[in-house]
Design a protein around this motif. Structure first.
Motif, PDB file in Angstrom:
ATOM      1  N   ARG A  74      -3.782  -5.774  -2.404  1.00  0.00           N
ATOM      2  CA  ARG A  74      -2.863  -4.972  -1.605  1.00  0.00           C
ATOM      3  C   ARG A  74      -3.520  -4.507  -0.316  1.00  0.00           C
ATOM      4  O   ARG A  74      -4.695  -4.195  -0.271  1.00  0.00           O
ATOM      5  N   ARG A  76      -2.854  -1.466   2.485  1.00  0.00           N
ATOM      6  CA  ARG A  76      -2.121  -0.226   2.771  1.00  0.00           C
ATOM      7  C   ARG A  76      -2.529   0.245   4.158  1.00  0.00           C
ATOM      8  O   ARG A  76      -3.705   0.298   4.489  1.00  0.00           O
ATOM      9  N   ASP A 133       2.692  -0.700   2.682  1.00  0.00           N
ATOM     10  CA  ASP A 133       1.775  -1.630   2.048  1.00  0.00           C
ATOM     11  C   ASP A 133       2.461  -2.938   1.724  1.00  0.00           C
ATOM     12  O   ASP A 133       3.681  -3.046   1.774  1.00  0.00           O
ATOM     13  N   ILE A 135       1.697  -6.668  -0.741  1.00  0.00           N
ATOM     14  CA  ILE A 135       0.895  -7.479  -1.639  1.00  0.00           C
ATOM     15  C   ILE A 135       0.310  -8.630  -0.823  1.00  0.00           C
ATOM     16  O   ILE A 135       1.026  -9.272  -0.044  1.00  0.00           O
TER      17      ILE A 135
END
Length: 147
Positions: A74, A76, A133, A135
């Motif tokens: 991830r 962010r 965020d 993936i």
């Protein structure tokens, strides 16, 4: 692998490409798929442009902060400014569809469309905070691991 960085930038349009280049460089080095990097760089550009335009001024001239975390699967990103914050209920969400004659708000809409999760919030006494965020997807051979 984890990569983390934070910048404090002046509210100047010239600061936006700097934040974008740092993000793209970090993602490229880590081996993030270019399509994901592009989506996040556009979202970051929009968030930074909003901070530059609406971020407010302090006694030292004003500024905004960009923080990015690439951690595991991830990424962010958080952009915080010292402006008046989002008005009313705008702090919680942006409409999913904008009227054709809408002349503002498209940047927040783009962020919402490009990221997997978005938060628009007000930090009491500190201004607006845009957090989003996504993936991550990876290239086959990350640049960081090949030397």
């Amino acid at each position: 692998m984890s990569i983390w960085w934070s910048l404090h930038l002046r509210r100047d349009a010239a600061s936006v490409p700097l934040a974008r280049r740092l993000l793209v460089g970090a993602m490229e080095t880590a081996g993030v798929d270019p399509d994901i990097s592009y989506d996040l760089s556009v979202a970051l550009t929009e968030a930074c442009a909003n901070a530059v335009e609406h971020g407010g001024r302090t006694a030292t001239g004003g500024g905004y902060r960009v923080t990015a975390y690439l951690d595991g699967e991830r990424c962010r990103i958080e952009v915080a400014d010292a402006g008046p914050g989002f008005p009313g209920d705008r702090a919680r969400s942006v409409p999913r569809a904008l009227p054709a004659d809408c002349e503002s708000g498209r940047g927040l809409y783009l962020i919402q469309e490009l990221a997997d999760h978005v938060e628009f919030d007000n930090a009491p006494g500190e201004g607006a905070v845009v957090s989003f965020d996504k993936i991550l997807k990876w290239k086959r051979e990350p640049t960081l691991l090949t030397a």
